[in-house]
Design a protein around this motif. Structure first.
Motif, PDB file in Angstrom:
ATOM      1  N   GLN A 122     110.067  82.355  23.839  1.00 34.68           N
ATOM      2  CA  GLN A 122     109.402  81.230  23.096  1.00 34.68           C
ATOM      3  C   GLN A 122     108.067  80.536  22.921  1.00 34.68           C
ATOM      4  O   GLN A 122     107.757  80.299  22.486  1.00 34.68           O
ATOM      5  CB  GLN A 122     110.757  80.323  23.681  1.00 34.68           C
ATOM      6  N   ASP A 123     107.746  81.406  24.302  1.00 33.59           N
ATOM      7  CA  ASP A 123     105.686  80.898  24.438  1.00 33.59           C
ATOM      8  C   ASP A 123     104.967  81.431  23.688  1.00 33.59           C
ATOM      9  O   ASP A 123     103.696  80.969  23.414  1.00 33.59           O
ATOM     10  CB  ASP A 123     105.840  81.280  25.954  1.00 33.59           C
ATOM     11  N   SER A 124     105.529  82.405  23.131  1.00 38.69           N
ATOM     12  CA  SER A 124     104.875  83.614  22.156  1.00 38.69           C
ATOM     13  C   SER A 124     104.463  83.248  21.071  1.00 38.69           C
ATOM     14  O   SER A 124     104.512  83.706  19.683  1.00 38.69           O
ATOM     15  CB  SER A 124     105.341  84.635  22.827  1.00 38.69           C
ATOM     16  N   PHE A 125     105.311  82.354  20.838  1.00 35.81           N
ATOM     17  CA  PHE A 125     105.810  81.880  18.928  1.00 35.81           C
ATOM     18  C   PHE A 125     105.487  81.641  18.418  1.00 35.81           C
ATOM     19  O   PHE A 125     103.988  81.241  17.798  1.00 35.81           O
ATOM     20  CB  PHE A 125     107.217  81.152  18.952  1.00 35.81           C
ATOM     21  N   ALA A 126     104.256  80.668  19.553  1.00 38.78           N
ATOM     22  CA  ALA A 126     102.998  79.952  18.098  1.00 38.78           C
ATOM     23  C   ALA A 126     101.661  80.685  18.716  1.00 38.78           C
ATOM     24  O   ALA A 126     101.352  80.702  16.709  1.00 38.78           O
ATOM     25  CB  ALA A 126     102.161  78.986  19.778  1.00 38.78           C
ATOM     26  N   ALA A 127     101.344  81.637  18.912  1.00 42.53           N
ATOM     27  CA  ALA A 127     100.545  82.763  19.158  1.00 42.53           C
ATOM     28  C   ALA A 127     100.842  84.115  17.865  1.00 42.53           C
ATOM     29  O   ALA A 127      99.893  84.283  17.032  1.00 42.53           O
ATOM     30  CB  ALA A 127     100.141  83.779  20.656  1.00 42.53           C
ATOM     31  N   VAL A 128     102.443  84.008  18.019  1.00 45.61           N
ATOM     32  CA  VAL A 128     102.703  84.968  16.653  1.00 45.61           C
ATOM     33  C   VAL A 128     102.228  84.306  15.558  1.00 45.61           C
ATOM     34  O   VAL A 128     101.512  84.768  14.453  1.00 45.61           O
ATOM     35  CB  VAL A 128     103.844  85.282  16.412  1.00 45.61           C
ATOM     36  N   ASP A 129     102.411  83.022  15.599  1.00 48.21           N
ATOM     37  CA  ASP A 129     102.375  82.216  13.814  1.00 48.21           C
ATOM     38  C   ASP A 129     100.854  81.918  13.928  1.00 48.21           C
ATOM     39  O   ASP A 129     100.363  81.429  11.909  1.00 48.21           O
ATOM     40  CB  ASP A 129     103.564  80.116  13.827  1.00 48.21           C
ATOM     41  N   PHE A 130      99.904  81.767  14.735  1.00 50.80           N
ATOM     42  CA  PHE A 130      98.992  81.991  14.870  1.00 50.80           C
ATOM     43  C   PHE A 130      97.874  82.694  13.670  1.00 50.80           C
ATOM     44  O   PHE A 130      97.254  82.393  13.311  1.00 50.80           O
ATOM     45  CB  PHE A 130      97.793  81.733  15.830  1.00 50.80           C
ATOM     46  N   PHE A 131      98.212  84.286  14.345  1.00 50.47           N
ATOM     47  CA  PHE A 131      97.596  85.145  13.458  1.00 50.47           C
ATOM     48  C   PHE A 131      98.262  84.800  12.668  1.00 50.47           C
ATOM     49  O   PHE A 131      97.653  85.847  11.278  1.00 50.47           O
ATOM     50  CB  PHE A 131      97.287  86.346  14.488  1.00 50.47           C
ATOM     51  N   GLU A 132      99.405  85.648  11.903  1.00 45.29           N
ATOM     52  CA  GLU A 132      99.525  86.081  11.071  1.00 45.29           C
ATOM     53  C   GLU A 132      99.500  84.715   9.893  1.00 45.29           C
ATOM     54  O   GLU A 132      99.259  85.194   8.778  1.00 45.29           O
ATOM     55  CB  GLU A 132     101.314  85.128  10.969  1.00 45.29           C
ATOM     56  N   SER A 133      99.128  83.105  10.332  1.00 43.02           N
ATOM     57  CA  SER A 133      99.153  82.748   8.853  1.00 43.02           C
ATOM     58  C   SER A 133      97.330  82.528   8.810  1.00 43.02           C
ATOM     59  O   SER A 133      97.091  82.205   7.565  1.00 43.02           O
ATOM     60  CB  SER A 133      99.094  81.000  10.120  1.00 43.02           C
ATOM     61  N   ARG A 134      96.896  83.692   9.548  1.00 44.11           N
ATOM     62  CA  ARG A 134      95.082  83.334   8.986  1.00 44.11           C
ATOM     63  C   ARG A 134      94.886  84.809   8.906  1.00 44.11           C
ATOM     64  O   ARG A 134      93.644  85.460   8.969  1.00 44.11           O
ATOM     65  CB  ARG A 134      94.444  83.290   9.942  1.00 44.11           C
ATOM     66  N   ASN A 135      96.343  85.902   8.932  1.00 43.26           N
ATOM     67  CA  ASN A 135      96.099  87.469   8.653  1.00 43.26           C
ATOM     68  C   ASN A 135      95.365  87.943   9.427  1.00 43.26           C
ATOM     69  O   ASN A 135      94.146  89.215   9.008  1.00 43.26           O
ATOM     70  CB  ASN A 135      95.535  87.209   7.196  1.00 43.26           C
ATOM     71  N   ILE A 136      95.039  87.883  10.548  1.00 48.80           N
ATOM     72  CA  ILE A 136      95.056  88.294  11.642  1.00 48.80           C
ATOM     73  C   ILE A 136      95.299  89.470  11.948  1.00 48.80           C
ATOM     74  O   ILE A 136      96.344  88.706  12.531  1.00 48.80           O
ATOM     75  CB  ILE A 136      93.911  87.877  12.432  1.00 48.80           C
ATOM     76  N   PRO A 137      95.539  90.776  11.968  1.00 47.37           N
ATOM     77  CA  PRO A 137      96.292  91.826  12.638  1.00 47.37           C
ATOM     78  C   PRO A 137      96.400  92.152  14.188  1.00 47.37           C
ATOM     79  O   PRO A 137      95.471  91.257  15.099  1.00 47.37           O
ATOM     80  CB  PRO A 137      95.370  93.218  12.078  1.00 47.37           C
ATOM     81  N   PHE A 138      97.225  92.084  14.078  1.00 48.91           N
ATOM     82  CA  PHE A 138      97.674  91.567  16.037  1.00 48.91           C
ATOM     83  C   PHE A 138      98.890  93.169  16.448  1.00 48.91           C
ATOM     84  O   PHE A 138      99.518  92.963  15.137  1.00 48.91           O
ATOM     85  CB  PHE A 138      97.900  90.197  16.341  1.00 48.91           C
ATOM     86  N   ILE A 139      98.056  93.290  17.261  1.00 51.88           N
ATOM     87  CA  ILE A 139     100.034  93.958  18.091  1.00 51.88           C
ATOM     88  C   ILE A 139     100.854  93.163  19.471  1.00 51.88           C
ATOM     89  O   ILE A 139     100.070  91.654  19.652  1.00 51.88           O
ATOM     90  CB  ILE A 139      99.525  95.194  18.857  1.00 51.88           C
TER      91      ILE A 139
END
Length: 202
Positions: A122-139
């Motif tokens: 659950q501690d990773s949810f905020a990071a995933v949301d952050f990059f998705e909302s800014r359209n920054i690609p991530f793995i």
């Protein structure tokens, strides 16, 4: 070597060095500082401070009870890929109260690794949301802590609620080869994203 402001990271330097800015993000104690230190060719810049009694009252140390320091601004490391291409790695702070730094650190970033601890997904949810909302690609980099349960890719993808296009890579950020493979996976993902965007404009 050319120099750049934070706004210039990720953009080609004028005929000299192309600087690629990547972020390492995730929850508190997930291994961001360790990752940057493991792979950086220079002594990494760290902004770690000791956890205080006040910090213990607001930081959730479940699963990382032995942690005694925390990043309060950023970690910075560098990797030279060739005479013309340099990677700059920026590790983000993990605690909620330092998340205002993420917005500044994300300027000019081409992509990111979101580190995950399966004991505290659950501690990773905020990071995933952050990059998705800014359209920054991530793995997703699943940091395999000693004693942590191992889950298959579909279980991790479902737990994080991410699409099939986002790569998931198991890793141990204490080991250089493991971090190298993780960053290679990120660069490959960025190249595929860029090719897809070019194709969509034809």
């Amino acid at each position: 070597m050319a120099y750049a402001t934070s706004e210039d990271f990720g953009m080609p330097e004028l005929g000299e060095v192309e600087v690629v800015k990547l972020l390492v993000a995730g929850g508190f104690g997930v291994g961001k500082t360790t990752l940057v230190g493991t792979i950086s060719e220079i002594t990494p810049l760290r902004t770690e401070e000791r956890l205080t009694d006040i910090g213990y009252e607001v930081d959730d140390l479940t699963g990382v009870e032995g942690k005694s320091t925390t990043t309060v601004a950023l970690d910075f490391g560098r990797i030279t890929l060739s005479p013309r291409v340099v990677l700059y790695l920026f590790g983000t702070p993990g605690q909620d109260r330092f998340w205002f730094m993420w917005r500044e650190l994300s300027v000019g970033a081409l992509g990111a690794v979101v580190l995950v601890d399966t004991r505290r997904m659950q501690d990773s949810f905020a990071a995933v949301d952050f990059f998705e909302s800014r359209n920054i690609p991530f793995i997703i980099g699943v940091n395999c802590f000693d004693g942590a349960d191992i889950y298959d890719e579909d279980e991790i993808r479902a737990a994080l609620d991410i699409g099939a296009h986002i790569p998931i890579q198991l890793c141990d950020v204490r080991h250089r080869e493991s971090v190298k493979l993780l960053l290679v996976r990120l660069v490959e993902h960025l190249m595929l994203q860029a090719a897809s965007e070019i194709t969509s404009h034809w």
